[in-house]
Design a protein around this motif. Structure first.
Motif, short mmCIF file in Angstrom:
data_model
loop_
_atom_site.label_atom_id
_atom_site.label_comp_id
_atom_site.label_asym_id
_atom_site.label_seq_id
_atom_site.Cartn_x
_atom_site.Cartn_y
_atom_site.Cartn_z
N ARG A 1 32.93 46.73 33.48
CA ARG A 1 33.64 47.71 34.05
C ARG A 1 34.17 46.98 35.59
O ARG A 1 33.70 47.15 36.79
CB ARG A 1 32.79 48.78 34.48
CG ARG A 1 32.41 49.77 33.65
CD ARG A 1 31.06 49.48 32.74
NE ARG A 1 30.64 50.50 31.97
CZ ARG A 1 29.66 50.45 30.82
NH1 ARG A 1 29.34 49.12 30.72
NH2 ARG A 1 29.38 51.43 30.40
N PRO A 2 35.46 46.01 35.19
CA PRO A 2 35.70 45.30 36.05
C PRO A 2 36.22 46.08 37.32
O PRO A 2 36.74 45.56 38.36
CB PRO A 2 36.81 44.19 35.37
CG PRO A 2 37.14 44.95 34.23
CD PRO A 2 36.04 45.69 33.85
N GLU A 3 36.57 46.96 37.13
CA GLU A 3 37.60 47.88 38.56
C GLU A 3 36.61 48.91 39.06
O GLU A 3 35.88 49.79 38.40
CB GLU A 3 38.83 48.75 37.50
CG GLU A 3 39.84 47.72 37.22
CD GLU A 3 40.45 46.80 38.51
OE1 GLU A 3 40.53 47.42 39.46
OE2 GLU A 3 40.81 45.64 38.26
N PRO A 4 36.47 49.11 40.11
CA PRO A 4 37.46 48.18 41.32
C PRO A 4 36.21 47.04 41.31
O PRO A 4 35.06 46.91 41.13
CB PRO A 4 37.19 48.84 42.55
CG PRO A 4 35.86 49.67 42.37
CD PRO A 4 35.98 50.26 41.06
N PRO A 5 36.84 45.56 41.31
CA PRO A 5 36.26 44.46 41.66
C PRO A 5 35.18 44.52 42.70
O PRO A 5 35.61 44.84 43.80
CB PRO A 5 36.92 43.28 41.73
CG PRO A 5 38.32 43.97 42.22
CD PRO A 5 38.32 45.48 41.87
N LEU A 6 33.90 44.00 42.38
CA LEU A 6 32.97 43.90 43.62
C LEU A 6 32.55 42.32 43.82
O LEU A 6 31.81 42.08 44.87
CB LEU A 6 31.71 44.87 43.33
CG LEU A 6 32.03 46.23 43.28
CD1 LEU A 6 30.62 46.98 42.96
CD2 LEU A 6 32.65 46.78 44.63
N ILE A 7 33.01 41.27 43.00
CA ILE A 7 33.04 39.97 43.17
C ILE A 7 34.50 39.65 43.01
O ILE A 7 34.88 38.90 41.98
CB ILE A 7 32.13 39.38 42.24
CG1 ILE A 7 30.80 40.00 42.00
CG2 ILE A 7 31.93 37.93 42.54
CD1 ILE A 7 29.93 39.62 41.09
N PRO A 8 35.40 39.91 44.12
CA PRO A 8 36.70 40.09 43.91
C PRO A 8 37.20 38.46 44.05
O PRO A 8 36.42 37.58 44.55
CB PRO A 8 37.29 40.66 45.00
CG PRO A 8 36.10 40.65 46.01
CD PRO A 8 34.90 40.62 45.32
N GLY A 9 38.53 38.18 43.59
CA GLY A 9 39.17 36.98 44.09
C GLY A 9 39.10 35.73 43.18
O GLY A 9 38.46 36.21 41.93
N GLY A 10 39.46 34.77 43.52
CA GLY A 10 39.06 33.61 42.89
C GLY A 10 37.99 32.87 42.88
O GLY A 10 36.96 33.40 43.51
N PRO A 11 37.54 31.62 42.33
CA PRO A 11 36.20 31.03 42.19
C PRO A 11 35.67 30.66 43.79
O PRO A 11 34.33 31.09 43.90
CB PRO A 11 36.47 29.66 41.43
CG PRO A 11 37.69 30.13 40.59
CD PRO A 11 38.37 30.76 41.27
N ALA A 12 36.56 30.59 44.75
CA ALA A 12 35.96 30.13 45.96
C ALA A 12 35.43 31.28 46.54
O ALA A 12 34.42 31.29 47.22
CB ALA A 12 37.01 29.28 46.80
N GLU A 13 36.31 32.45 46.53
CA GLU A 13 35.94 33.63 47.19
C GLU A 13 34.54 34.40 46.52
O GLU A 13 33.83 34.67 47.01
CB GLU A 13 37.06 34.75 46.97
CG GLU A 13 37.48 35.94 48.03
CD GLU A 13 38.40 36.81 47.87
OE1 GLU A 13 38.20 37.98 48.08
OE2 GLU A 13 39.35 36.40 47.55
N ARG A 14 34.67 34.29 45.15
CA ARG A 14 33.50 34.53 44.80
C ARG A 14 32.14 33.85 44.63
O ARG A 14 31.23 34.42 44.97
CB ARG A 14 33.72 34.93 42.91
CG ARG A 14 34.91 35.69 42.50
CD ARG A 14 35.41 35.37 41.25
NE ARG A 14 34.63 35.30 40.09
CZ ARG A 14 34.31 36.55 39.23
NH1 ARG A 14 34.73 37.65 39.69
NH2 ARG A 14 33.48 36.38 38.19
N ALA A 15 32.31 32.49 45.03
CA ALA A 15 31.33 31.88 45.51
C ALA A 15 30.58 32.14 46.73
O ALA A 15 29.37 32.37 47.05
CB ALA A 15 31.24 30.26 45.52
#
Lengths: 223, 223
Positions: free
Chosen positions: B76-90
């Motif tokens: 259920r990707p919406e709304p994202p709670l681990i948003p952004g690219g790999p660096a932001e997600r890290a």
């Protein structure tokens, strides 16, 4: 490509987990040994939490072994270490948490911290109550590992995954100090022998620590 | 679509974290309260580790709050709670681990377990040494929270994320027992007031526990 640097300590299970991930994915990394308990300023600048592992990669400074493992899975997906669809991935992550959190706090902290870290960091003598608690807990957890190894090809299912890596990382540290009674758990022993024979595992078995001598079977692939 | 069931306990920070995730993603869920310390057999069949939260969803029985949060993010990707690219997600995942692991073990366990869980599960009296350790640790961690809240819009950066949820889940449990000195940390207080005013947070503030009365500001949105 700039070389990656992993700030680590040889007997940190979370560093071992990442060394295995990096090796399985074929990411060449320079290892920098960090005596994290000294809280050296240059290291605290990299990670204010003062903990290893810290990975310098892609111009970033990353910490927390899981955040790093997920980052590597997203940016270097081959070979996958959190494989499959959402359900299979949930089982991998459940077991990673089991070994990183429950097993680590109930077993590894009680045994490794008391027997090794305290001596390295000159924090005093081992607390025999904690060692007793750790030795009681490891029996219970080895039974669960034995059950998993009996039911499944790899811990999370059909495929080798981060769950196997997380479990082997904790166990290899305890095996180094002779605290794993493999005789009690034949299927877990076969599983561990299969992990030990992977090329990614060899460098871990060659680690040495002044003043500590692992048991004879520690680096033996056919133990 | 079959209704989801979350086996939980009102003052478990990891259950609160998932209740927030489910509400933010608009996933309707039936809450089933589980006194996990009783180790009831029907519950142990769902999760042999005996811990809440357990989520029944999509015909699966999932446990471990992070494995479940990642599963929901994938399905259920919406709304994202681990948003952004790999660096932001890290960075999101680093902070989730910080609050779930470091903060939880150094603060929440020492205060919540001693003051609440022991009484609920009739395990005896609070250990004053542990409460003292918890109260010392929370000051240090609140300073870090204050720094993050001062530097960034949300804890992991520009966007609301699982990092805010994980932190608020731990803090809301401690706030329930009056252990958060918000006066010391004005920016963290504003951050927490913004979280409390989200619709996903309301049901948590309405939780009650027989024998415990939260402080006056606990459910106050303009505290």
């Amino acid at each position: 490509m700039a070389l990656q640097r992993l700030h680590h300590h040889p007997l940190s299970p979370f560093c071992r987990k990442l060394r295995l991930v990096l090796a399985e994915k074929g990411i060449e990394t320079v290892l920098v040994e960090e005596p994290w308990w000294e809280r050296r300023l240059p290291f605290l600048r990299l990670n204010p939490a003062g903990k290893v592992p810290v990975l310098e990669i892609d111009g970033l400074v990353l910490s927390d072994s899981n955040a790093i493992a997920e980052y590597l899975e997203e940016t270097r997906p081959e070979p996958p270490l959190i494989p499959g669809g959402p359900a299979e991935r949930a089982e991998v992550r459940r077991l990673v948490a089991y070994f990183d959190d429950k097993f680590h706090h109930e077993v590894t902290v009680n045994l490794l911290h008391e027997r090794v870290t305290k001596r390295l960091s000159r924090q005093g003598y081992p607390d025999s109550q904690r060692i007793k608690a750790g030795l009681a807990a490891i029996r219970y957890h080895l039974d669960y590992l034995e059950w998993l190894a009996d039911q499944r090809r790899w811990l999370a299912g059909e495929r080798f995954s981060l769950a196997d890596i997380a479990a082997a990382a904790q166990l290899s540290c305890l095996d180094f100090i002779g605290d794993v009674d493999w005789d009690r758990v034949p299927n877990a022993r076969i599983w561990y022998a299969r992990i030990k024979s992977r090329p990614s595992f060899r460098p871990l078995l060659a680690d040495s620590l002044p003043g500590f001598r692992p048991p004879a079977h520690y680096a033996d692939l056919d133990f």
